[in-house]
Design an enzyme around this catalytic site. Sequence first.
Site, mmCIF file in Angstrom:
data_model
loop_
_atom_site.group_PDB
_atom_site.id
_atom_site.type_symbol
_atom_site.label_atom_id
_atom_site.label_comp_id
_atom_site.label_asym_id
_atom_site.label_seq_id
_atom_site.Cartn_x
_atom_site.Cartn_y
_atom_site.Cartn_z
ATOM 1 C CD1 TRP A 86 -10.217 -7.042 0.443
ATOM 2 C CD2 TRP A 86 -12.375 -6.660 -0.015
ATOM 3 N NE1 TRP A 86 -10.691 -8.093 -0.293
ATOM 4 C CE2 TRP A 86 -12.004 -7.899 -0.587
ATOM 5 C CE3 TRP A 86 -13.687 -6.219 -0.167
ATOM 6 C CZ2 TRP A 86 -12.907 -8.682 -1.310
ATOM 7 C CZ3 TRP A 86 -14.581 -6.999 -0.875
ATOM 8 C CH2 TRP A 86 -14.201 -8.210 -1.443
ATOM 9 C CE1 TYR A 94 0.907 -5.998 0.587
ATOM 10 C CE2 TYR A 94 -1.005 -7.434 0.352
ATOM 11 C CZ TYR A 94 -0.359 -6.405 0.999
ATOM 12 O OH TYR A 94 -0.955 -5.786 2.069
HETATM 13 P P1 NDP Z 1 -0.634 2.499 2.549
HETATM 14 O O1 NDP Z 1 -0.184 1.955 1.236
HETATM 15 O O2 NDP Z 1 -1.712 3.507 2.585
HETATM 16 O O3 NDP Z 1 0.610 3.100 3.325
HETATM 17 C C1 NDP Z 1 1.805 2.395 3.404
HETATM 18 C C2 NDP Z 1 2.863 3.347 3.917
HETATM 19 O O4 NDP Z 1 4.100 2.625 3.944
HETATM 20 C C3 NDP Z 1 3.054 4.580 3.037
HETATM 21 O O5 NDP Z 1 2.989 5.728 3.832
HETATM 22 C C4 NDP Z 1 4.450 4.376 2.466
HETATM 23 O O6 NDP Z 1 5.186 5.557 2.359
HETATM 24 C C5 NDP Z 1 5.101 3.521 3.538
HETATM 25 N N1 NDP Z 1 6.275 2.873 2.986
HETATM 26 C C6 NDP Z 1 6.355 2.118 1.857
HETATM 27 N N2 NDP Z 1 7.638 1.778 1.633
HETATM 28 C C7 NDP Z 1 8.366 2.334 2.635
HETATM 29 C C8 NDP Z 1 9.747 2.340 2.959
HETATM 30 N N3 NDP Z 1 10.665 1.739 2.172
HETATM 31 N N4 NDP Z 1 10.152 3.003 4.069
HETATM 32 C C9 NDP Z 1 9.257 3.634 4.850
HETATM 33 N N5 NDP Z 1 7.935 3.669 4.591
HETATM 34 C C10 NDP Z 1 7.502 3.019 3.492
HETATM 35 O O7 NDP Z 1 -0.993 1.233 3.460
HETATM 36 P P2 NDP Z 1 -2.333 0.973 4.296
HETATM 37 O O8 NDP Z 1 -2.453 1.995 5.361
HETATM 38 O O9 NDP Z 1 -3.431 0.710 3.351
HETATM 39 O O10 NDP Z 1 -1.945 -0.444 4.953
HETATM 40 C C11 NDP Z 1 -1.560 -0.561 6.323
HETATM 41 C C12 NDP Z 1 -1.258 -2.020 6.594
HETATM 42 O O11 NDP Z 1 -2.396 -2.831 6.304
HETATM 43 C C13 NDP Z 1 -0.103 -2.608 5.784
HETATM 44 O O12 NDP Z 1 0.633 -3.487 6.576
HETATM 45 C C14 NDP Z 1 -0.808 -3.402 4.697
HETATM 46 O O13 NDP Z 1 -0.003 -4.466 4.211
HETATM 47 C C15 NDP Z 1 -2.028 -3.887 5.431
HETATM 48 N N6 NDP Z 1 -3.156 -4.187 4.566
HETATM 49 C C16 NDP Z 1 -3.585 -3.248 3.665
HETATM 50 C C17 NDP Z 1 -4.639 -3.536 2.824
HETATM 51 C C18 NDP Z 1 -5.131 -2.544 1.810
HETATM 52 O O14 NDP Z 1 -6.123 -2.827 1.149
HETATM 53 N N7 NDP Z 1 -4.499 -1.374 1.671
HETATM 54 C C19 NDP Z 1 -5.339 -4.837 2.886
HETATM 55 C C20 NDP Z 1 -4.808 -5.735 3.895
HETATM 56 C C21 NDP Z 1 -3.771 -5.401 4.705
HETATM 57 P P3 NDP Z 1 5.023 6.571 1.128
HETATM 58 O O15 NDP Z 1 3.792 7.344 1.458
HETATM 59 O O16 NDP Z 1 6.265 7.366 1.177
HETATM 60 O O17 NDP Z 1 4.892 5.707 -0.095
#
Ligand code: NDP
Length: 304
Positions: free
Chosen positions: A164, A139
């Site tokens: 987080w 990741y």
């Molecule tokens: P989430 O996991 O809550 O949401 C990610 C979204 O991306 C989901 O809606 C998912 O869709 C979508 N997604 C995944 N694969 C695809 C695809 N192939 N095509 C289109 N959409 C896709 O993420 P967060 O809101 O938690 O994270 C936001 C950002 O912050 C990201 O960049 C993450 O890397 C970063 N981040 C997050 C952390 C955490 O703890 N969560 C920590 C540090 C950074 P679906 O609902 O259909 O699965």
Amino acid sequence: MKILLLGQHGQVSRELQLLLNNPLRNVGEAAATQVVSEHELIVLGREQLDLADTGRIREAVRHLRPELIVNAAAHTAVDAAESEPDAAFAINATAPGVLAEEAADLDVPLIHYSTDYVFDGSNPAAYHEEDTPNPLGVYGRSKLAGEQAIAAVGGKHLILRTSWVYSLHGRNFLLTMQRLLQEREQLSVVADQIGAPTWAGSIAAATQQLIERWQTERTEAWGLYHFTARGETSWFGFAEAIAAQLRAQGKSVAHLTPITTSDYPTPAQRPLNSRLDGTRLERDWGVRLPKWQDGLLECLGNPR
Ligand code: NDP
């Protein structure tokens, strides 16, 4: 302004939709910001645009011609990524690079989120943007490759490394703890990983502030920024704060026991030190996120 938001049901995306769809409603410290602009928000979830399909990404951006792109979509399943690196790299590395190319062709900014997991956690202090990344897992490597792909294009971009993330939706530590603390009598939580729990609503509010700064003051300090709640704690400390809130509601909660990372093995290794220094963001953009404790209280007080 016409904004294209990618990721429909994600934690950060949901909070962004609440703020950008209705700019006069605001949360947290961002309430002090004068919000002057209305936005036309176009949200594309996986159903409309699968980010694994780079041809469709190009088509969508060229057709919609947004004035700003916010990429809140990502492959965020940290442990699953270890066994599906191709999927993680397609979504977290290739897709952001293509988005950056399309944004640069339109000469519009791309706002993208990244992670503390680009670091190995061996630094004794909080990480600065210029510190050398060394991800411990797939990741983190895929998110770092995404950062590098965006930077290599050289267009207007903000890469915002957060950590987080939690909210009242999706899968996250807050919701898991709320459930387990009430189901169990005894709960062990890792106490030797240090970082900043960051409410998705704080991320959305600070993102909105950045957009407003760019629109109204033409701030153009593009690049990489650390973007977490202020302060630090461990997962154990975060669990204790969640337990305190449940107790304040008269609920009985499990007894919490601190354990070490080695007591709780996971497929992906996590950094012990996830602390990110947010000074650069405040200096260049005048934006800072709230303290993590305040973010938690706001999140719990905003059942939306
Ligand atoms: P989430 O996991 O809550 O949401 C990610 C979204 O991306 C989901 O809606 C998912 O869709 C979508 N997604 C995944 N694969 C695809 C695809 N192939 N095509 C289109 N959409 C896709 O993420 P967060 O809101 O938690 O994270 C936001 C950002 O912050 C990201 O960049 C993450 O890397 C970063 N981040 C997050 C952390 C955490 O703890 N969560 C920590 C540090 C950074 P679906 O609902 O259909 O699965």
